[in-house]
Design a protein around this motif. Structure first.
Motif, short mmCIF file in Angstrom:
data_model
loop_
_atom_site.label_atom_id
_atom_site.label_comp_id
_atom_site.label_asym_id
_atom_site.label_seq_id
_atom_site.Cartn_x
_atom_site.Cartn_y
_atom_site.Cartn_z
N MET A 19 -11.50 12.69 -0.28
CA MET A 19 -11.89 12.20 -1.60
C MET A 19 -13.27 11.56 -1.48
N PRO A 20 -14.04 11.55 -2.58
CA PRO A 20 -15.37 10.92 -2.50
C PRO A 20 -15.26 9.41 -2.29
N LYS A 21 -16.22 8.88 -1.50
CA LYS A 21 -16.25 7.42 -1.31
C LYS A 21 -16.67 6.77 -2.63
N PRO A 22 -15.90 5.81 -3.14
CA PRO A 22 -16.25 5.20 -4.43
C PRO A 22 -17.41 4.22 -4.29
N LYS A 23 -18.02 3.86 -5.42
CA LYS A 23 -19.11 2.88 -5.44
C LYS A 23 -18.72 1.71 -6.34
N ALA A 24 -19.20 0.53 -5.98
CA ALA A 24 -18.91 -0.65 -6.80
C ALA A 24 -19.83 -0.67 -8.01
N LYS A 25 -19.26 -0.58 -9.20
CA LYS A 25 -20.07 -0.70 -10.43
C LYS A 25 -20.18 -2.17 -10.81
N GLU A 26 -20.78 -2.41 -11.97
CA GLU A 26 -20.97 -3.78 -12.44
C GLU A 26 -19.62 -4.54 -12.45
N GLY A 27 -19.64 -5.73 -11.89
CA GLY A 27 -18.43 -6.56 -11.90
C GLY A 27 -17.39 -6.17 -10.86
N GLN A 28 -17.74 -5.18 -10.03
CA GLN A 28 -16.75 -4.71 -9.05
C GLN A 28 -17.22 -4.96 -7.62
N VAL A 29 -16.28 -4.84 -6.70
CA VAL A 29 -16.62 -4.86 -5.28
C VAL A 29 -15.98 -3.67 -4.59
N LEU A 30 -16.60 -3.25 -3.50
CA LEU A 30 -16.01 -2.18 -2.69
C LEU A 30 -15.38 -2.83 -1.45
N ILE A 31 -14.12 -2.52 -1.23
CA ILE A 31 -13.41 -3.03 -0.05
C ILE A 31 -13.27 -1.90 0.96
N GLU A 32 -13.66 -2.19 2.21
CA GLU A 32 -13.29 -1.29 3.29
C GLU A 32 -11.88 -1.70 3.70
N VAL A 33 -10.93 -0.80 3.46
CA VAL A 33 -9.52 -1.13 3.66
C VAL A 33 -9.22 -1.25 5.15
N LYS A 34 -8.51 -2.31 5.51
CA LYS A 34 -8.08 -2.50 6.90
C LYS A 34 -6.58 -2.28 7.04
N ALA A 35 -5.84 -2.59 5.98
CA ALA A 35 -4.38 -2.40 6.01
C ALA A 35 -3.88 -2.26 4.59
N VAL A 36 -2.81 -1.46 4.44
CA VAL A 36 -2.23 -1.26 3.11
C VAL A 36 -0.72 -1.09 3.28
N GLY A 37 0.02 -1.89 2.54
CA GLY A 37 1.48 -1.87 2.68
C GLY A 37 2.08 -0.67 1.96
N LEU A 38 3.16 -0.14 2.56
CA LEU A 38 3.93 0.91 1.89
C LEU A 38 5.03 0.20 1.10
N CYS A 39 5.12 0.52 -0.18
CA CYS A 39 5.98 -0.21 -1.10
C CYS A 39 6.96 0.75 -1.76
N GLY A 40 8.08 0.24 -2.23
CA GLY A 40 9.03 1.06 -2.99
C GLY A 40 8.36 1.80 -4.14
N THR A 41 7.35 1.17 -4.73
CA THR A 41 6.63 1.81 -5.84
C THR A 41 6.00 3.13 -5.39
N ASP A 42 5.43 3.14 -4.18
CA ASP A 42 4.81 4.38 -3.67
C ASP A 42 5.87 5.48 -3.55
#
Ligand SMILES: [Zn+2]
Ligand SMILES: [Zn+2]
Length: 343
Positions: A19-42
């Motif tokens: 997928m394309p790397k996203p860019k932070a637009k006005e009012g946003q920040v870009l996070i380089e993800v280090k960890a992401v939980g797997l949740c029942g929602t997923d």
């Protein structure tokens, strides 16, 4: 960047793709993800049991580093270690937004379901959603802030726990074990209930200091609750398993004029004796996701180790092993599974 994507609606249709790397637009920040939980929602999104807008990157329990700051953002610096609230957008205009219930906003878009989430190398979020991770909380633990914030909303905002209350938590998964810890911090006597295959999870519950654990395969829960409560029943029950038998049992265990709060998502219809709600005058509630204040409390409880996170994390796997992670989740053989991005 590699990302785990729900590609189209229907059961399944999840794959690791470029997928394309996203860019932070006005009012946003870009996070380089280090960890992401797997949740029942997923998992519910995998089965198309939870609303989503495909193609969309999964994942809403994110921690990482700020690597890009959009226009107009102040008070955040590059390199900060953070976690992020999961709402990408709430409208600020609907009845619920205007009444401080942004979690019920009619136009809410959350990361990982309606807009691209954190099961990727990078994710863009509104800067106002950012919370700094305390120094003693690592990224893997930091990914648990979101589930803890949801638990805090359901247990402390929606439900009233008083010191000395007998609180039953059905379902010793990560959410149940967070719920039991929060209930204990609120002064309750916490009882965690599981079934035979939960033996390891119940052992962790004991390590976490919950007052009692019950293995339904071997012990009589009614007898225990009766002996603790002088025959009244539990003051508060939290259903965290998201299964019909547990819903029924919780309604049976709660005392007259007690409180029942549903935390586990079931993903389908269940049948139970709703007349019990009348006969017992039970207050039945649910908690939908979280509100910002719950995040502040979640991070403080983590920082001060009043809620312990480390024992809840059973697996840390690269996102490329998502299939294995989903299977472990479905078998309920571990506790919390946290994924890490791949190049
Ligand atoms: Zn979650
Ligand atoms: Zn709104």
């Amino acid at each position: 960047m590699k990302a785990l994507v729900k590609t189209k609606s229907g059961v399944g249709n999840v794959e690791l793709r470029e997928m394309p790397k996203p860019k932070a637009k006005e009012g946003q920040v870009l996070i380089e993800v280090k960890a992401v939980g797997l949740c029942g929602t997923d998992i519910h999104i995998f089965y198309d049991e939870f609303a989503n807008n495909p193609p969309v990157i999964l994942g809403h329990e994110v921690s990482g580093v700020i690597v890009e700051i959009g226009k107009g953002v102040t008070g955040i610096e590059l390199g900060e270690r953070v976690t992020t609230e999961s709402y990408f957008k709430t409208c600020g205009l609907c009845y619920y937004c205007r009444n401080g219930k942004e979690n019920l906003c009619l136009n809410r878009l959350s990361i990982g379901s309606r807009v691209n989430g954190g099961m990727a190398k990078y994710v863009v979020v509104p800067a106002k959603n950012i919370h700094r991770l305390p120094n003693n909380i690592n990224y893997v633990e930091g990914a648990m802030t979101e589930p803890l914030a949801c638990v805090i909303h359901s247990t402390l905002d929606m439900t009233k726990i008083s010191p000395g209350d007998i609180v039953v938590v059905c379902g010793p998964g990560p959410i149940g074990l967070l719920t039991a810890q929060v209930a204990k911090q609120a002064g309750a006597v916490a009882i965690v209930i599981g079934v035979k295959r939960d033996i390891d999870r119940l052992r962790v519950a004991k390590e976490l200091g919950v007052n009692h654990t019950v293995n339904l395969g071997e012990e009589d829960v009614i007898e225990l609750i009766n002996s603790l409560s002088g025959g009244r029943g539990a003051d508060v029950v939290f259903e965290c398993a998201g299964v019909e038998a547990s819903v029924e049992m919780c309604l049976r265990l709660v005392r007259r004029a007690g409180q029942y709060t549903q935390i586990g998502l079931v993903g389908q219809k269940v049948s139970f004796d709703i007349d019990q709600v009348i006969h017992k005058e039970v207050t039945v509630r649910g908690g939908n996701a979280s509100v910002p204040g719950a995040w502040v409390r979640a991070l403080k409880l983590m920082e001060t180790e009043k809620v312990k996170i480390k024992p809840l994390i059973s697996h840390v796997l690269p996102i490329s092993e998502w299939g294995k992670a989903f299977n472990i989740f479905k078998e309920k053989s571990g506790l919390k599974i946290v994924l890490t991005p791949v190049d």
